[in-house]
Design an enzyme around this catalytic site. Structure first.
Site, short mmCIF file in Angstrom:
data_model
loop_
_atom_site.label_atom_id
_atom_site.label_comp_id
_atom_site.label_asym_id
_atom_site.label_seq_id
_atom_site.Cartn_x
_atom_site.Cartn_y
_atom_site.Cartn_z
N HIS A 135 2.23 66.20 41.36
CA HIS A 135 1.34 66.77 40.55
C HIS A 135 1.95 67.22 38.71
O HIS A 135 2.97 67.38 38.84
CB HIS A 135 1.17 68.31 41.05
CG HIS A 135 -0.40 68.53 40.44
ND1 HIS A 135 -0.71 69.80 40.91
CD2 HIS A 135 -1.05 68.02 39.85
CE1 HIS A 135 -1.37 70.46 39.87
NE2 HIS A 135 -2.48 68.59 40.11
N TYR A 151 -3.66 75.89 41.12
CA TYR A 151 -4.80 75.89 41.38
C TYR A 151 -4.94 77.50 41.77
O TYR A 151 -5.13 77.83 42.74
CB TYR A 151 -5.86 75.45 42.19
CG TYR A 151 -6.16 73.78 42.08
CD1 TYR A 151 -5.69 73.32 40.74
CD2 TYR A 151 -6.27 72.74 43.46
CE1 TYR A 151 -5.46 71.47 41.07
CE2 TYR A 151 -5.78 71.76 43.25
CZ TYR A 151 -5.67 71.00 42.05
OH TYR A 151 -5.65 69.81 41.49
#
Length: 330
Positions: free
Chosen positions: A141, A56
């Site tokens: 992830h 992010y």
């Protein structure tokens, strides 16, 4: 904000969690003051669970979240981050990272790495950016295309980190249910994070993932309950899973909104409360960019919803009859 145990190691999470991709400049820039104000609003609303990732904003989300949480008592919040993408500095940074969805300078490149060494290096870098010496939950992830390495190398590394006390709970986070269900069945993970697959418009997690999680005692965090916008504000130009929503889904969302409006309930309130009704779901992540967004989400999560809303949605063929829904508030 009600809190519940999460995973088999039982760190406490709030039912509403702050998803920090937005403050990592997802799609458009968010200023420092605006990002901090969103985090302050989340804390004020009673939210104590915060989820981030190196992906992010090339670490921007972790840095911003870490600065905010350093001023809060460590025992009063639940912090999760992710491994699987290692950030490597660029020798000559050029341009931005918008090709990967983030409005930040392209100072690093992401490299997929689900090796044991990659997991440890990624977590160490994340803890440095966050300014913490332990993380409550670490997710693998998006290992969808790296399942063999994730299962044989990354997962055992997370098990070791959990045993060392650097991590409280371990899990995997993806947009797809089948590989998550495989983790639930074949490993000793504590939690999964599934995005967009348990919503008013998409209940595919019910086919395999949620039953498996219930059977194995694995906690489920649900992200993307608005399906990237359509369930927050249904209209012809709304997005669904980060692309233009198909007409049939826009029409379905508008019909749902009509039912909710008849009972004085915003559709986004029903969207949040619906996901929380399944017994395997411990929290819903809200990806907020501003104080107003997260305050509104907290208010919707607490809003009374008449049982007639769920009855009418079923009667209209907009929800299957077997799906769990919240107990009616009046």
């Amino acid at each position: 904000m009600k809190s519940l145990p999460s995973g088999r190691t039982e760190p406490v999470v709030s039912r509403l969690a702050f998803g920090a991709a937005g403050i990592g400049n997802l799609f458009t820039p968010v200023g420092e003051e605006e990002a901090n104000a969103a985090l302050v609003a989340a804390w004020t609303a009673g939210i104590r669970s915060f989820d981030t990732a190196p992906h992010y904003g090339l670490g921007l989300s972790e840095r911003r979240l870490g600065r905010f949480l350093r001023a809060r008592p460590r025992g009063e919040f639940h912090l999760s981050t992710k491994v699987g993408r290692v950030l490597e500095p660029m020798s000559y940074p050029v341009g931005d990272d918008l090709a990967n969805g983030f409005a930040v300078p392209a100072t690093h490149v992401r490299r997929w790495d689900f090796s044991a060494d990659g997991v440890r290096r990624s977590l160490e870098a994340s803890m440095t950016r966050l300014g913490v010496d332990r993380v409550d939950t670490v997710y693998l992830h998006d290992p969808d295309n790296h399942m063999d390495q994730a299962l044989t190398e990354a997962y055992p590394a997370l098990e070791s980190l959990r045993g060392e006390g650097l991590v409280g709970s371990i899990g995997a986070g993806m947009n797809h249910c089948a590989p998550l269900a495989r983790f639930v069945r074949d490993t000793d993970i504590d939690e999964v994070l599934v995005a967009g697959r348990y919503t008013l418009l998409d209940q595919s997690a019910l086919q395999d993932l949620l039953p498996a999680a219930t059977e194995h005692g694995v906690s489920v965090a649900v992200g993307g309950v608005f399906n990237s916008g359509l369930l927050a504000a249904p209209r012809p130009d709304a997005t669904f899973d980060y692309t233009t929503a198909p007409t049939r889904l826009v029409e379905r969302a508008l019909r749902m909104q009509e039912v909710c409006t008849r009972h004085g309930v915003p559709l986004r309130a029903a969207a949040v409360r619906f996901a929380l009704a399944h017994p395997a779901v411990t929290s819903v992540l809200i990806g907020a960019r501003t104080a107003g967004e997260i305050t509104d989400a907290a208010e919707q999560a607490a809003r009374p919803i008449p049982n007639a809303v769920w009855v009418d949605l079923r009667a209209a063929g907009l929800l299957p009859g077997h799906i769990p829904t919240p107990d009616g508030d009046h």
